[in-house]
Scaffold this motif. Structure first.
Motif, PDB file in Angstrom:
ATOM      1  N   LEU B  85       7.985  18.774 107.718  1.00  0.00           N
ATOM      2  CA  LEU B  85       6.970  19.855 107.638  1.00  0.00           C
ATOM      3  C   LEU B  85       6.455  19.840 106.185  1.00  0.00           C
ATOM      4  CD1 LEU B  85       7.908  21.645 110.084  1.00  0.00           C
ATOM      5  CD2 LEU B  85       7.099  23.441 109.250  1.00  0.00           C
ATOM      6  N   SER B  88       4.596  23.087 104.490  1.00  0.00           N
ATOM      7  CA  SER B  88       5.706  24.288 104.042  1.00  0.00           C
ATOM      8  C   SER B  88       6.535  23.610 102.772  1.00  0.00           C
ATOM      9  CB  SER B  88       6.261  24.500 105.154  1.00  0.00           C
ATOM     10  OG  SER B  88       5.625  25.339 106.076  1.00  0.00           O
ATOM     11  N   THR B  91       4.259  24.285  99.827  1.00  0.00           N
ATOM     12  CA  THR B  91       4.307  25.801  99.610  1.00  0.00           C
ATOM     13  C   THR B  91       5.447  26.186  98.934  1.00  0.00           C
ATOM     14  OG1 THR B  91       2.838  26.218 101.602  1.00  0.00           O
ATOM     15  CG2 THR B  91       3.962  28.146 100.506  1.00  0.00           C
ATOM     16  N   ALA B  92       6.655  25.686  99.560  1.00  0.00           N
ATOM     17  CA  ALA B  92       7.929  26.106  98.816  1.00  0.00           C
ATOM     18  C   ALA B  92       8.350  25.365  97.614  1.00  0.00           C
ATOM     19  CB  ALA B  92       9.096  25.783  99.754  1.00  0.00           C
ATOM     20  N   ALA B 335       7.331  34.312 108.364  1.00  0.00           N
ATOM     21  CA  ALA B 335       7.662  32.626 108.332  1.00  0.00           C
ATOM     22  C   ALA B 335       7.766  31.975 109.702  1.00  0.00           C
ATOM     23  CB  ALA B 335       9.056  32.590 107.592  1.00  0.00           C
ATOM     24  N   GLU B 338       4.245  31.285 110.399  1.00  0.00           N
ATOM     25  CA  GLU B 338       4.030  29.991 109.752  1.00  0.00           C
ATOM     26  C   GLU B 338       4.255  28.691 110.360  1.00  0.00           C
ATOM     27  OE1 GLU B 338       4.909  29.984 105.583  1.00  0.00           O
ATOM     28  OE2 GLU B 338       4.754  27.748 105.613  1.00  0.00           O
ATOM     29  N   LEU B 339       5.614  28.719 111.140  1.00  0.00           N
ATOM     30  CA  LEU B 339       6.119  27.756 111.712  1.00  0.00           C
ATOM     31  C   LEU B 339       5.196  27.450 113.144  1.00  0.00           C
ATOM     32  CD1 LEU B 339       9.590  28.203 111.453  1.00  0.00           C
ATOM     33  CD2 LEU B 339       8.549  26.483 110.445  1.00  0.00           C
ATOM     34  N   HIS B 342       2.185  25.612 112.402  1.00  0.00           N
ATOM     35  CA  HIS B 342       2.196  24.357 112.289  1.00  0.00           C
ATOM     36  C   HIS B 342       2.813  23.512 113.768  1.00  0.00           C
ATOM     37  CE1 HIS B 342       1.290  24.238 107.991  1.00  0.00           C
ATOM     38  NE2 HIS B 342       2.296  25.041 107.818  1.00  0.00           N
ATOM     39  N   LEU B 354      13.192  29.610 107.134  1.00  0.00           N
ATOM     40  CA  LEU B 354      11.899  29.315 106.197  1.00  0.00           C
ATOM     41  C   LEU B 354      11.743  30.566 105.303  1.00  0.00           C
ATOM     42  CD1 LEU B 354       9.572  27.517 105.474  1.00  0.00           C
ATOM     43  CD2 LEU B 354       8.168  28.545 107.283  1.00  0.00           C
ATOM     44  N   TYR B 358      12.167  30.033 100.967  1.00  0.00           N
ATOM     45  CA  TYR B 358      11.293  30.634  99.599  1.00  0.00           C
ATOM     46  C   TYR B 358      12.109  31.459  98.968  1.00  0.00           C
ATOM     47  CZ  TYR B 358       7.166  28.845 102.648  1.00  0.00           C
ATOM     48  OH  TYR B 358       6.447  28.288 103.490  1.00  0.00           O
ATOM     49  N   CYS B 374      16.016  23.205 107.612  1.00  0.00           N
ATOM     50  CA  CYS B 374      16.180  24.531 108.418  1.00  0.00           C
ATOM     51  C   CYS B 374      16.348  24.361 109.578  1.00  0.00           C
ATOM     52  CB  CYS B 374      14.704  25.343 108.031  1.00  0.00           C
ATOM     53  SG  CYS B 374      14.562  25.748 106.286  1.00  0.00           S
TER      54      CYS B 374
END
Lengths: 385, 385
Positions: B85, B88, B91-92, B335, B338-339, B342, B354, B358, B374
């Motif tokens: 991913l 993400s 982002t992380a 979260a 968000e997954l 994607h 996830l 963060y 994850c």
């Protein structure tokens, strides 16, 4: 991006360029099929080449529509189990019965394979949006792969599609349009929307690559059986991409030298008696199928009144010495229940293949020494009202 | 049937016979763990041994509770995708983020692995029925494997378990009892029923083999990463069998010589802030966890107020240099969303991992050079109300 295959029209054999986002043959409107330089590929690509590779359908990448070193748009589709069902084999009176459990794909149906391949090529070809009509299972699959690629998706579905599938499409970020009609009505809307917006139309066999994804079911069963094939395959058929794809895969594997020629399985198409255009065409000896009026079946994946690839489906059934058979909703639900009670959470279409086995065995199409594969194409849970 | 392993108590180290259907240590009541003669096994069992084997968790059969030539009770569990991913990860702010997609197991959750192993051994040991308490995902998994083995199943679930899960258990042929309470209340009922009827109690870590099924997640990620491990694993923790199992798998692979010793990942336990007994214990430095009063979270797999394997979970977290972290329902749902966007149809527990990434990155537990896995432990669709 260099692609090592050509696109040939399945009817007039005209070649179409692989660049951009090809749809059907611009000359005659028939589906395009990918043709690979198999003799060349066979020099380096052998069953042993697969050792240590990923467990999904892209392990067969040399015979997939993918450039060297290109990463597909993937969610781990394929690599599904092939489960032995000795109790049902005994009831049916066949040597061996295996179920290919396609409900364990991403979004829990066989549609994931086709969408992974189609989205991979279309994104590489510049698609900025995807649209498709669907009875359900193609819609959430496209929603997932569109999101995976970061490309917007719109799906058109009959308004009586189970609410869970609609909810999943929306959760995956797609725009959902519900239509008062069946999948062919949704198809009209999808094509209109594609024309207006430039979204790429991913309808069954209106682009060349969903069938390439589906053909991997054929590669997988051959690999899972140690590079051999069963005597018979029973497959629930709506648009027919799976039948066409597997038949193509068997021919490819013969050319690659991976399978002994002349030992392909008999291909049996199953439909519901409430929507059986292929069965009617097969019984009448026709080369194409007339659209079915007022289709009605609880197995919504089979509620497909007509298929652009009808002549390819019928050709595979005839060449293989198979047949097309219709089963009632009552029988397919009872058979799905039998699968559930053996631990396989089968959808109605999966049940249809077991119901068809009982019918075909009774009719003598399938014999006591046959090794049979039935396909469960989706997850029971998606069909809950 | 000759079994090449021994059962050792995880607390007092007393050995228990593998015959019949062992539960916990009869001396001290702690979970039993299977111990294999790894030095002996390593002589013939190497990564290359796996070539050409089935794509499910039983490919590791030499280190599984299975006799030579014994067929497991299997529905094709394991062999799940490991998905990158990149968005993400960016982002992380970590080097790489992978999601182990356990929602593609039979009955669409990680629980299938444990149940396949437990049911295999218990049926061989003479079990005539199975009973278990469950927050949901263990229940339909047990229902499927019981049916696969032809053995009746009874499950006890909280009455507010999502209706789809309840329906799936029933469709798979199980008896469902709904309880006004949480999983620990269901556990009391299950043990009563087991005592009355002789049904075998398959509760988490009250039998030795579910953890053996779960440990295959550790073998798989090592194989999928070319026999290496990530820097950090983030895992949603109810009963904790997965954390305990993977930690055991890493130790086994070191002994087998498949992994370089001393390079194990940091193990991060995630719970919901509405039910965080492990987080509270970890923060206070305790070796065991006090039961959580009035657990409340939308992630019903995390609504587990206490765990019989608490000391094993906390030991794995401490030995690995990891941590235990709680996230709010709001954050874990965001979260999960968000997954989904994607293309990964994650359940709330998957979203929790996830959300925890963060948090752990912000807190400095996880750094910019870390490669993180994850776990999405189940399918979004099962959670629809």
């Amino acid at each position: 991006m260099k692609l090592d295959f050509t696109l040939i029209c399945s009817r007039c054999e005209r070649e179409t360029d692989t660049g951009g986002t090809p749809n059907v043959c611009t000359e005659c409107g028939a589906p395009l099929l990918a043709v690979y330089p198999l003799e060349e590929i066979a020099k380096d690509f052998r069953p042993e080449s697969l050792e240590g590779r990923r467990w999904d359908m892209w392990r067969y990448r040399e015979v997939m529509p993918l450039a060297a070193d290109e990463e597909p748009v993937s969610l781990g589709e394929g690599g599904t189990p092939l489960l032995s069902l000795p109790a049902s084999a005994k009831t049916a009176g066949v040597r061996e019965l295996l179920v290919k459990e396609e409900g364990l794909n991403p979004t829990y149906s066989f549609k994931a394979r086709g969408m992974s391949a189609a989205v991979t090529r279309a994104v590489a070809g510049g698609a900025k949006g995807f649209v498709a009509p669907s009875a359900g299972n193609a819609a959430d699959a496209l929603s997932a792969y569109g999101s995976r690629a970061g490309v917007p998706v719109r799906v058109y579905m009959p308004k009586d599609t189970p609410p869970l599938v609609i909810a999943e499409c929306r959760a995956l970020g797609a725009q959902v349009e519900l239509i008062d009609g069946v999948i062919s009505d949704c198809g009209v809307k999808a094509r209109e929307f594609a024309k207006q917006t430039g979204y790429f139309d991913v309808s069954t066999l209106r682009e060349p690559y969903r069938v390439e994804g589906k053909k991997t079911m054929g590669y997988e069963i051959a690999e899972q059986l140690g590079w051999s094939l069963p005597d018979a395959i029973i497959y629930p058929t709506g648009g027919g991409t799976g039948i066409i794809g597997m038949w193509k895969a068997f021919a490819e594997m013969e050319t690659l030298g991976w399978l002994e020629p002349g030992k392909r399985p008999r291909m049996y198409v199953v439909q519901s008696s409430g929507c059986a255009p292929m069965v009617r065409a097969w019984e009448s000896g026709a080369e194409t199928a007339e659209p079915w009026k007022d289709p009605e079946t609880i197995a919504w994946g089979l509620r497909v009144p007509g298929a652009i690839g009808d002549f390819l489906i019928l050709r595979a059934v005839r060449e293989s010495g198979g047949a097309a058979v219709a089963v009632s909703d009552e029988d397919l639900l009872a058979a799905a229940d039998e699968l559930l009670h053996h631990g396989v959470a089968a959808c109605p279409e999966g049940g249809a293949t077991l119901a068809a086995l009982y019918r075909l065995r009774a009719d003598g199409h399938i014999g006591p020494d046959d090794k049979v594969i039935c396909f469960n194409t989706g997850a029971w849970i998606k069909y809950v009202e």
